[in-house]
Scaffold this active site. Structure first.
Site, PDB file in Angstrom:
ATOM      1  N   SER A 222      -2.985  -9.884   1.947  1.00  0.00           N
ATOM      2  CA  SER A 222      -3.167 -10.289   3.359  1.00  0.00           C
ATOM      3  C   SER A 222      -2.035 -11.107   3.965  1.00  0.00           C
ATOM      4  CB  SER A 222      -4.480 -11.080   3.566  1.00  0.00           C
ATOM      5  OG  SER A 222      -5.572 -10.191   3.640  1.00  0.00           O
ATOM      6  N   THR A 223      -1.002 -11.464   3.189  1.00  0.00           N
ATOM      7  CA  THR A 223       0.038 -12.346   3.745  1.00  0.00           C
ATOM      8  C   THR A 223       1.197 -11.579   4.373  1.00  0.00           C
ATOM      9  OG1 THR A 223       1.265 -12.493   1.651  1.00  0.00           O
ATOM     10  CG2 THR A 223      -0.491 -14.124   2.030  1.00  0.00           C
TER      11      THR A 223
ATOM     12  N   ASP B 190       0.850  -1.204   0.000  1.00  0.00           N
ATOM     13  CA  ASP B 190       0.000   0.000   0.000  1.00  0.00           C
ATOM     14  C   ASP B 190       0.886   1.255   0.000  1.00  0.00           C
ATOM     15  OD1 ASP B 190      -2.776   1.008   2.227  1.00  0.00           O
ATOM     16  OD2 ASP B 190      -2.225   1.636   0.207  1.00  0.00           O
TER      17      ASP B 190
HETATM   18  N1  APR Z   1       5.340  -5.142  -4.802  1.00  0.00           N
HETATM   19  C1  APR Z   1       4.734  -6.340  -4.633  1.00  0.00           C
HETATM   20  N2  APR Z   1       4.477  -6.888  -3.431  1.00  0.00           N
HETATM   21  C2  APR Z   1       4.857  -6.179  -2.343  1.00  0.00           C
HETATM   22  C3  APR Z   1       5.484  -4.905  -2.420  1.00  0.00           C
HETATM   23  C4  APR Z   1       5.719  -4.399  -3.724  1.00  0.00           C
HETATM   24  N3  APR Z   1       6.300  -3.198  -3.922  1.00  0.00           N
HETATM   25  N4  APR Z   1       5.719  -4.464  -1.150  1.00  0.00           N
HETATM   26  C5  APR Z   1       5.278  -5.423  -0.314  1.00  0.00           C
HETATM   27  N5  APR Z   1       4.767  -6.457  -1.019  1.00  0.00           N
HETATM   28  C6  APR Z   1       4.197  -7.718  -0.540  1.00  0.00           C
HETATM   29  C7  APR Z   1       4.567  -8.157   0.856  1.00  0.00           C
HETATM   30  O1  APR Z   1       5.890  -8.682   0.899  1.00  0.00           O
HETATM   31  C8  APR Z   1       3.503  -9.228   1.067  1.00  0.00           C
HETATM   32  O2  APR Z   1       3.910 -10.430   0.441  1.00  0.00           O
HETATM   33  O3  APR Z   1       2.788  -7.593  -0.493  1.00  0.00           O
HETATM   34  C9  APR Z   1       2.296  -8.669   0.298  1.00  0.00           C
HETATM   35  C10 APR Z   1       1.181  -8.117   1.191  1.00  0.00           C
HETATM   36  O4  APR Z   1       1.753  -7.550   2.368  1.00  0.00           O
HETATM   37  P1  APR Z   1       1.236  -6.133   2.965  1.00  0.00           P
HETATM   38  O5  APR Z   1       1.638  -5.049   2.050  1.00  0.00           O
HETATM   39  O6  APR Z   1       1.677  -6.080   4.383  1.00  0.00           O
HETATM   40  O7  APR Z   1      -0.358  -6.239   2.872  1.00  0.00           O
HETATM   41  P2  APR Z   1      -1.397  -7.012   3.818  1.00  0.00           P
HETATM   42  O8  APR Z   1      -0.795  -8.189   4.510  1.00  0.00           O
HETATM   43  O9  APR Z   1      -2.607  -7.224   2.945  1.00  0.00           O
HETATM   44  O10 APR Z   1      -1.732  -5.938   4.952  1.00  0.00           O
HETATM   45  C11 APR Z   1      -2.447  -4.784   4.560  1.00  0.00           C
HETATM   46  O11 APR Z   1      -0.855  -3.309   5.547  1.00  0.00           O
HETATM   47  O12 APR Z   1       0.267  -1.697   4.442  1.00  0.00           O
HETATM   48  C12 APR Z   1      -0.811  -1.928   5.252  1.00  0.00           C
HETATM   49  O13 APR Z   1      -2.380  -0.238   4.611  1.00  0.00           O
HETATM   50  C13 APR Z   1      -2.109  -1.622   4.551  1.00  0.00           C
HETATM   51  O14 APR Z   1      -3.351  -1.845   6.556  1.00  0.00           O
HETATM   52  C14 APR Z   1      -3.043  -2.477   5.338  1.00  0.00           C
HETATM   53  C15 APR Z   1      -2.221  -3.726   5.610  1.00  0.00           C
END
Ligand code: APR
Length: 174
Positions: free
Chosen positions: A117-118, A34
């Site tokens: 979500s992971t 995000d």
């Molecule tokens: N490109 C692709 N994947 C990414 C990137 C990127 N630039 N950055 C991180 N990821 C991956 C992470 O390594 C993980 O495998 O995205 C996946 C989802 O992780 P999160 O970003 O932590 O998302 P999530 O687990 O769904 O949690 C969402 O986190 O950032 C906050 O605002 C968001 O509150 C929400 C929560």
């Protein structure tokens, strides 16, 4: 040709018609993917997100891509893992299905997903990958408008989990 590809990379570099953002229900940005998407898109993304009045878990809302190379960002809040008996699996499937439905509505032919979500939301990776692959392949069977879906995994462990999940479905479908 396989219409679901599993790759490793940074989703902010994707030139697909749409990229999906693993958002939270406020749609006002955060960390993880995000944060990366908002940083790369620039401040106009947050400005448009503010007009959307949030988004329920499992639902999906689209914005423009602004400084990103993609045309649209589809924001979907994934479920927070709370042990697995709070409907998390169904909500995660909803994220993929509803994001694809929004992409079809927008006339997208290509779309990229992160592993929803992971990360911060702690959904177990192996189970999340199976749900994602199953939901995407089911959608593609009845929607020929979407030509290519790409899972963009940020690290090797995530890449392995999604490759394994796809391999399992190809065995069962064979
Ligand atoms: N490109 C692709 N994947 C990414 C990137 C990127 N630039 N950055 C991180 N990821 C991956 C992470 O390594 C993980 O495998 O995205 C996946 C989802 O992780 P999160 O970003 O932590 O998302 P999530 O687990 O769904 O949690 C969402 O986190 O950032 C906050 O605002 C968001 O509150 C929400 C929560």
């Amino acid at each position: 040709m396989n219409r679901l590809q599993i790759t490793q990379g940074d989703i902010t570099h994707c030139t697909t018609d749409a990229i999906v953002n693993a958002a939270n229900t406020t749609l006002l940005g955060g960390g993880g993917v995000d944060g990366a998407i908002h940083r790369a898109a620039g401040p106009e993304l947050l400005a448009e997100c503010r007009t959307l009045n949030g988004c329920n878990t499992g639902e999906a809302k689209a914005t423009k891509g602004y400084r990103l190379p993609c045309r649209y960002v589809i924001h979907t809040p994934g479920p927070i893992w709370r042990g697995g008996d709070h409907g998390e699996a169904d909500k995660l499937a909803d994220c993929y299905r509803n994001s694809l439905t929004v992409a079809s509505t927008l006339g997208c032919k290509t779309i990229a997903f992160p592993s929803i979500s992971t990360g911060v939301y702690h959904f177990p990776l192996t189970q999340a990958a199976r749900i994602a692959v199953k939901t995407i392949l089911t959608y593609l069977r009845t929607h020929n408008d979407i030509e290519q879906v790409t899972m963009v995994c940020f690290d090797k462990g995530t890449l392995a989990a999604y490759e394994q999940a796809l391999a399992e479905t190809e065995q069962t479908d064979a």
